[in-house]
Write a protein that holds these residues in place. Sequence first.
Motif, PDB file in Angstrom:
ATOM      1  N   LYS A 124      -2.871  -1.767  -4.032  1.00 41.74           N
ATOM      2  CA  LYS A 124      -3.045  -0.849  -2.912  1.00 41.74           C
ATOM      3  C   LYS A 124      -4.202   0.101  -3.165  1.00 41.74           C
ATOM      4  O   LYS A 124      -4.192   0.877  -4.126  1.00 41.74           O
ATOM      5  CB  LYS A 124      -1.754  -0.062  -2.676  1.00 41.74           C
ATOM      6  CG  LYS A 124      -1.744   0.714  -1.368  1.00 41.74           C
ATOM      7  CD  LYS A 124      -0.336   1.201  -1.054  1.00 41.74           C
ATOM      8  CE  LYS A 124      -0.289   1.867   0.317  1.00 41.74           C
ATOM      9  NZ  LYS A 124       1.081   2.272   0.676  1.00 41.74           N
ATOM     10  N   TYR A 157      -2.717  -8.559   1.484  1.00 38.13           N
ATOM     11  CA  TYR A 157      -1.624  -8.414   0.522  1.00 38.13           C
ATOM     12  C   TYR A 157      -1.220  -9.797   0.036  1.00 38.13           C
ATOM     13  O   TYR A 157      -1.121 -10.736   0.836  1.00 38.13           O
ATOM     14  CB  TYR A 157      -0.439  -7.721   1.191  1.00 38.13           C
ATOM     15  CG  TYR A 157       0.861  -7.788   0.404  1.00 38.13           C
ATOM     16  CD1 TYR A 157       1.060  -6.997  -0.722  1.00 38.13           C
ATOM     17  CD2 TYR A 157       1.887  -8.646   0.801  1.00 38.13           C
ATOM     18  CE1 TYR A 157       2.251  -7.053  -1.439  1.00 38.13           C
ATOM     19  CE2 TYR A 157       3.083  -8.696   0.094  1.00 38.13           C
ATOM     20  CZ  TYR A 157       3.264  -7.901  -1.026  1.00 38.13           C
ATOM     21  OH  TYR A 157       4.436  -7.966  -1.726  1.00 38.13           O
ATOM     22  N   GLU A 208      13.322   1.693   4.289  1.00 39.99           N
ATOM     23  CA  GLU A 208      12.675   1.063   3.140  1.00 39.99           C
ATOM     24  C   GLU A 208      13.592   0.045   2.485  1.00 39.99           C
ATOM     25  O   GLU A 208      14.774   0.298   2.252  1.00 39.99           O
ATOM     26  CB  GLU A 208      12.273   2.127   2.115  1.00 39.99           C
ATOM     27  CG  GLU A 208      11.559   1.579   0.885  1.00 39.99           C
ATOM     28  CD  GLU A 208      11.309   2.649  -0.156  1.00 39.99           C
ATOM     29  OE1 GLU A 208      10.138   3.041  -0.331  1.00 39.99           O
ATOM     30  OE2 GLU A 208      12.295   3.119  -0.776  1.00 39.99           O
ATOM     31  N   LEU A 256      10.809  -6.220  -0.076  1.00 40.63           N
ATOM     32  CA  LEU A 256      10.115  -7.180   0.772  1.00 40.63           C
ATOM     33  C   LEU A 256      10.303  -8.602   0.248  1.00 40.63           C
ATOM     34  O   LEU A 256      10.042  -8.882  -0.923  1.00 40.63           O
ATOM     35  CB  LEU A 256       8.626  -6.840   0.822  1.00 40.63           C
ATOM     36  CG  LEU A 256       7.774  -7.605   1.837  1.00 40.63           C
ATOM     37  CD1 LEU A 256       8.211  -7.289   3.263  1.00 40.63           C
ATOM     38  CD2 LEU A 256       6.305  -7.272   1.647  1.00 40.63           C
ATOM     39  N   ASP A 313       8.351  -5.741  -4.337  1.00 41.76           N
ATOM     40  CA  ASP A 313       7.727  -4.587  -3.685  1.00 41.76           C
ATOM     41  C   ASP A 313       8.682  -3.956  -2.682  1.00 41.76           C
ATOM     42  O   ASP A 313       9.437  -4.658  -2.003  1.00 41.76           O
ATOM     43  CB  ASP A 313       6.453  -5.005  -2.940  1.00 41.76           C
ATOM     44  CG  ASP A 313       5.297  -5.273  -3.874  1.00 41.76           C
ATOM     45  OD1 ASP A 313       5.180  -4.558  -4.882  1.00 41.76           O
ATOM     46  OD2 ASP A 313       4.524  -6.217  -3.610  1.00 41.76           O
ATOM     47  N   ALA A 317       9.029  -1.815   0.857  1.00 44.39           N
ATOM     48  CA  ALA A 317       8.203  -1.732   2.058  1.00 44.39           C
ATOM     49  C   ALA A 317       9.006  -1.191   3.225  1.00 44.39           C
ATOM     50  O   ALA A 317      10.239  -1.164   3.207  1.00 44.39           O
ATOM     51  CB  ALA A 317       7.634  -3.112   2.409  1.00 44.39           C
ATOM     52  N   THR A 318       8.259  -0.774   4.241  1.00 46.91           N
ATOM     53  CA  THR A 318       8.856  -0.396   5.525  1.00 46.91           C
ATOM     54  C   THR A 318       8.138  -1.181   6.619  1.00 46.91           C
ATOM     55  O   THR A 318       7.034  -1.706   6.403  1.00 46.91           O
ATOM     56  CB  THR A 318       8.696   1.110   5.802  1.00 46.91           C
ATOM     57  OG1 THR A 318       7.299   1.454   5.776  1.00 46.91           O
ATOM     58  CG2 THR A 318       9.442   1.941   4.772  1.00 46.91           C
ATOM     59  N   GLN A 319       8.762  -1.259   7.790  1.00 47.81           N
ATOM     60  CA  GLN A 319       8.158  -1.943   8.939  1.00 47.81           C
ATOM     61  C   GLN A 319       8.122  -0.987  10.116  1.00 47.81           C
ATOM     62  O   GLN A 319       9.113  -0.322  10.421  1.00 47.81           O
ATOM     63  CB  GLN A 319       8.958  -3.201   9.294  1.00 47.81           C
ATOM     64  CG  GLN A 319       8.335  -4.033  10.408  1.00 47.81           C
ATOM     65  CD  GLN A 319       9.166  -5.262  10.766  1.00 47.81           C
ATOM     66  OE1 GLN A 319      10.384  -5.275  10.548  1.00 47.81           O
ATOM     67  NE2 GLN A 319       8.525  -6.285  11.310  1.00 47.81           N
ATOM     68  N   TYR A 355       3.844  -4.058   8.265  1.00 54.42           N
ATOM     69  CA  TYR A 355       4.520  -3.602   7.048  1.00 54.42           C
ATOM     70  C   TYR A 355       3.612  -2.687   6.238  1.00 54.42           C
ATOM     71  O   TYR A 355       2.386  -2.824   6.252  1.00 54.42           O
ATOM     72  CB  TYR A 355       4.937  -4.795   6.186  1.00 54.42           C
ATOM     73  CG  TYR A 355       6.061  -5.617   6.776  1.00 54.42           C
ATOM     74  CD1 TYR A 355       7.383  -5.394   6.409  1.00 54.42           C
ATOM     75  CD2 TYR A 355       5.803  -6.612   7.716  1.00 54.42           C
ATOM     76  CE1 TYR A 355       8.422  -6.145   6.955  1.00 54.42           C
ATOM     77  CE2 TYR A 355       6.830  -7.364   8.275  1.00 54.42           C
ATOM     78  CZ  TYR A 355       8.140  -7.123   7.891  1.00 54.42           C
ATOM     79  OH  TYR A 355       9.164  -7.866   8.438  1.00 54.42           O
ATOM     80  N   THR A 356       4.254  -1.766   5.500  1.00 51.56           N
ATOM     81  CA  THR A 356       3.550  -0.891   4.575  1.00 51.56           C
ATOM     82  C   THR A 356       4.271  -0.934   3.234  1.00 51.56           C
ATOM     83  O   THR A 356       5.493  -0.733   3.178  1.00 51.56           O
ATOM     84  CB  THR A 356       3.520   0.563   5.080  1.00 51.56           C
ATOM     85  OG1 THR A 356       2.766   0.618   6.295  1.00 51.56           O
ATOM     86  CG2 THR A 356       2.879   1.496   4.056  1.00 51.56           C
ATOM     87  N   ILE A 357       3.518  -1.222   2.167  1.00 56.38           N
ATOM     88  CA  ILE A 357       4.110  -1.227   0.833  1.00 56.38           C
ATOM     89  C   ILE A 357       4.266   0.214   0.367  1.00 56.38           C
ATOM     90  O   ILE A 357       3.309   0.999   0.399  1.00 56.38           O
ATOM     91  CB  ILE A 357       3.224  -2.006  -0.165  1.00 56.38           C
ATOM     92  CG1 ILE A 357       3.020  -3.453   0.313  1.00 56.38           C
ATOM     93  CG2 ILE A 357       3.842  -1.989  -1.564  1.00 56.38           C
ATOM     94  CD1 ILE A 357       4.285  -4.259   0.414  1.00 56.38           C
ATOM     95  N   THR A 358       5.475   0.562  -0.062  1.00 58.09           N
ATOM     96  CA  THR A 358       5.744   1.929  -0.494  1.00 58.09           C
ATOM     97  C   THR A 358       5.891   2.060  -2.004  1.00 58.09           C
ATOM     98  O   THR A 358       5.918   3.171  -2.532  1.00 58.09           O
ATOM     99  CB  THR A 358       7.018   2.456   0.178  1.00 58.09           C
ATOM    100  OG1 THR A 358       8.107   1.553  -0.106  1.00 58.09           O
ATOM    101  CG2 THR A 358       6.830   2.567   1.685  1.00 58.09           C
TER     102      THR A 358
END
Length: 473
Positions: free
Chosen positions: A253, A277, A321, A324, A355, A357-359, A365-368
């Motif tokens: 990231k 990704y 969260e 994934l 990983d 993630a949230t959607q 999607y975003t990797i947290t």
Amino acid sequence: MNQKASPNLDIPFIASHYDSNTVALQDDRDSVTYRELTKAVKYRTSEWQNIIDQDEQQRPVVILFFDNSITSVVDYLSALTLNYVIVLLNPSCSSDTRAAYFEQFNPNAVIENGKVLLSHNEHLFCDPRVSLLLSTSGSMGAGKCVALSHCNIKANCEAILSYLPILPSDNTLLTLPLSYSYGLSVLHTHLAIGATVCFTRHSVFDKGFWQIVKHQPINSLSGVPTFYEMLLRLRFTSMSLPDLRYLTQAGGKLATAYVTRLAQYTQKTGKAFYVMYGQTEATARMAYLSPDKVLVKPGAIGNAIAGGEFKLVNADSDNGEGELFYRGENVMLGYVSTIQDLVTFSETDWLATGDLATQDNDGDYTITGRTKRIIKIAGERVNLDLVEQAFINILAKYNLLSHACVVGFDDKVIGVYAGVISAKHLSEVIEHLSISLSLPKRNVAIDIVESLPLLNNGKVDYTSVIQTMTGAG
């Protein structure tokens, strides 16, 4: 008498209808066309058939040291054409690492720099689907490998070509190691479309690198976060590069502050920036963010590539969260550590990426963070990847563009910065980081180092960073 494999097999990935196109350049010196590459591969496969015994039942296992060179590309395509089981390694790995892989996989032969060294002609039993073994660590040490089939590689290549605007007339400058899945995917996609790959041993700080970028000309660049951090330090976004059409970023990231700068640059200059990704376990790519969304969502990875699908497992009811998971034709056959592991593989439906993630409402999607990069401080759950993003973004506000990372222990998070920083800025950065994390300043520290240890693929070597902090190793 053994029945030899045909030397006239189709050569994987080569776009034969672009025979006169240049397929590869090496530091502006050596070059080869697709026609010449095809001829070289056919010659080498014929030569190797006289050295390594092979019949319809036996598929030799070979260790192939893949350098960023035309010779190595011929080696690789020759081994694929002959349907060898290929353990792909970086030639810069240590002698101990070489010995360890040799012991683990007992290869029939070792291939390096156009030469093949026969070890034995013993029949090694392998699953008929396995084609390629790639290291998961990216480090100099010997670790477990990911087993990929030709179907995995082909599916991922086609999916990437469905969204990247690669043209047969394109030149890309490749600094990523070809033993790394990201670098290998750049080679595959350009070979498949009839484009040109330019290899260089120059770093972005060398005059030779920019001579190639400006005079070749270069139409695309691909890199991991550290690559783009270095470009930004060199004020890349102020350069006039009219031939450059798009950038791709993967391998970790990139801080949102840097993504935003690059997105603003590409939007202003009519170029495109693809944030992607992926993992070696899924051949290379699993997702990409459309360039028109990058400025709006600089922290997102977008959605799954063509033929792929995501889901979140054990999602938190408060913030959504979860871990994934991914599935698609590019998902590996499985992990292997020894030659015995190659005999058979269990079917895997969903790949657990490791990983978090949230959607969002658009489906992006975003990797947290990573499931293994979570610590607790004073009973509170702290995601080190989010802390690292905050740390780098704060540094960027002070125009401190250099390598940085975050590691953590049970009572403290430590920002590690490779560069020069004044005492005043150091105090202010700690203050900002403490406030943004809602942590007392006693639980936040910054360590200044000359340089960060990196893995072969350009990612931060967190294990080495922690060993340095603790005095271990």
